[in-house]
Design an enzyme around this catalytic site. Structure first.
Site, PDB file in Angstrom:
ATOM      1  N   ASP A   1       1.209   7.824  -7.753  1.00 48.21           N
ATOM      2  CA  ASP A   1       2.218   7.738  -7.406  1.00 48.21           C
ATOM      3  C   ASP A   1       3.070   7.696  -8.290  1.00 48.21           C
ATOM      4  O   ASP A   1       4.962   8.238  -7.792  1.00 48.21           O
ATOM      5  CB  ASP A   1       2.307   7.354  -5.754  1.00 48.21           C
ATOM      6  CG  ASP A   1       1.162   7.428  -3.951  1.00 48.21           C
ATOM      7  OD1 ASP A   1       1.305   9.413  -5.008  1.00 48.21           O
ATOM      8  OD2 ASP A   1       0.699   6.919  -3.907  1.00 48.21           O
TER       9      ASP A   1
ATOM     10  N   LYS B   1       0.291  -1.453   0.048  1.00 45.57           N
ATOM     11  CA  LYS B   1       0.002   0.195  -0.100  1.00 45.57           C
ATOM     12  C   LYS B   1       0.767   1.215  -0.181  1.00 45.57           C
ATOM     13  O   LYS B   1       1.753   1.532   0.107  1.00 45.57           O
ATOM     14  CB  LYS B   1      -0.918  -0.346   1.212  1.00 45.57           C
ATOM     15  CG  LYS B   1      -1.862  -1.379   0.999  1.00 45.57           C
ATOM     16  CD  LYS B   1      -3.235  -1.217   0.264  1.00 45.57           C
ATOM     17  CE  LYS B   1      -3.807  -2.007   0.056  1.00 45.57           C
ATOM     18  NZ  LYS B   1      -4.483  -2.421  -1.707  1.00 45.57           N
ATOM     19  N   CYS B   2       0.711   2.935  -0.286  1.00 41.38           N
ATOM     20  CA  CYS B   2       0.928   3.749  -0.532  1.00 41.38           C
ATOM     21  C   CYS B   2       1.580   4.388   0.959  1.00 41.38           C
ATOM     22  O   CYS B   2       1.413   3.982   2.395  1.00 41.38           O
ATOM     23  CB  CYS B   2      -0.082   4.892  -0.384  1.00 41.38           C
ATOM     24  SG  CYS B   2       0.722   6.348  -1.081  1.00 41.38           S
ATOM     25  N   PRO B   3       2.826   4.600   0.979  1.00 39.08           N
ATOM     26  CA  PRO B   3       3.520   4.520  -0.741  1.00 39.08           C
ATOM     27  C   PRO B   3       4.594   4.550  -0.294  1.00 39.08           C
ATOM     28  O   PRO B   3       5.226   4.304  -1.346  1.00 39.08           O
ATOM     29  CB  PRO B   3       4.663   6.015   0.334  1.00 39.08           C
ATOM     30  CG  PRO B   3       4.484   5.620   2.256  1.00 39.08           C
ATOM     31  CD  PRO B   3       4.118   4.826   2.445  1.00 39.08           C
TER      32      PRO B   3
ATOM     33  N   ASP C   1      -2.362  -1.104  -5.492  1.00 42.04           N
ATOM     34  CA  ASP C   1      -2.560  -0.068  -5.170  1.00 42.04           C
ATOM     35  C   ASP C   1      -3.341   1.421  -6.003  1.00 42.04           C
ATOM     36  O   ASP C   1      -2.995   1.094  -6.442  1.00 42.04           O
ATOM     37  CB  ASP C   1      -2.428   0.265  -4.241  1.00 42.04           C
ATOM     38  CG  ASP C   1      -1.586   2.019  -2.885  1.00 42.04           C
ATOM     39  OD1 ASP C   1      -3.265   1.841  -2.250  1.00 42.04           O
ATOM     40  OD2 ASP C   1      -1.153   2.698  -3.049  1.00 42.04           O
TER      41      ASP C   1
END
Length: 85
Positions: free
Chosen positions: A44, A11-13, A38
């Protein structure tokens, strides 16, 4: 040579951070394929590439993930100058 980095499940980041780390160790012009599921990775990873000087050659949305085709950019001349001083 094309390297593949499978970041599905992260998951982010993390996808952008790990893609950045992988691109940093590659020679300029080297290809990297990143797989990420994600939803924020589609924002991103291209943003990180733009900021870091890497090229996004394409993004393909698959049924359960996105596939990013990236090319490592040239090393940052500013950081190289600082490290050699």
């Amino acid at each position: 040579m094309n390297e593949t980095l499978d970041l599905r499940g992260l998951k982010c980041p993390m996808p952008a951070l790990l893609a950045r780390k992988a691109l940093a160790r590659l020679a300029p012009g080297a290809l990297l394929t990143v797989l990420a599921d994600d939803p924020l990775a589609v924002v991103d990873i291209p943003h990180m590439c733009n900021r870091e000087g890497h090229a996004v050659n394409g993004v393909t949305r698959r049924e359960d993930h996105s596939e990013f085709r990236l090319t490592a950019g040239p090393a940052d001349a500013h950081s190289e100058a600082q490290s050699s001083a």
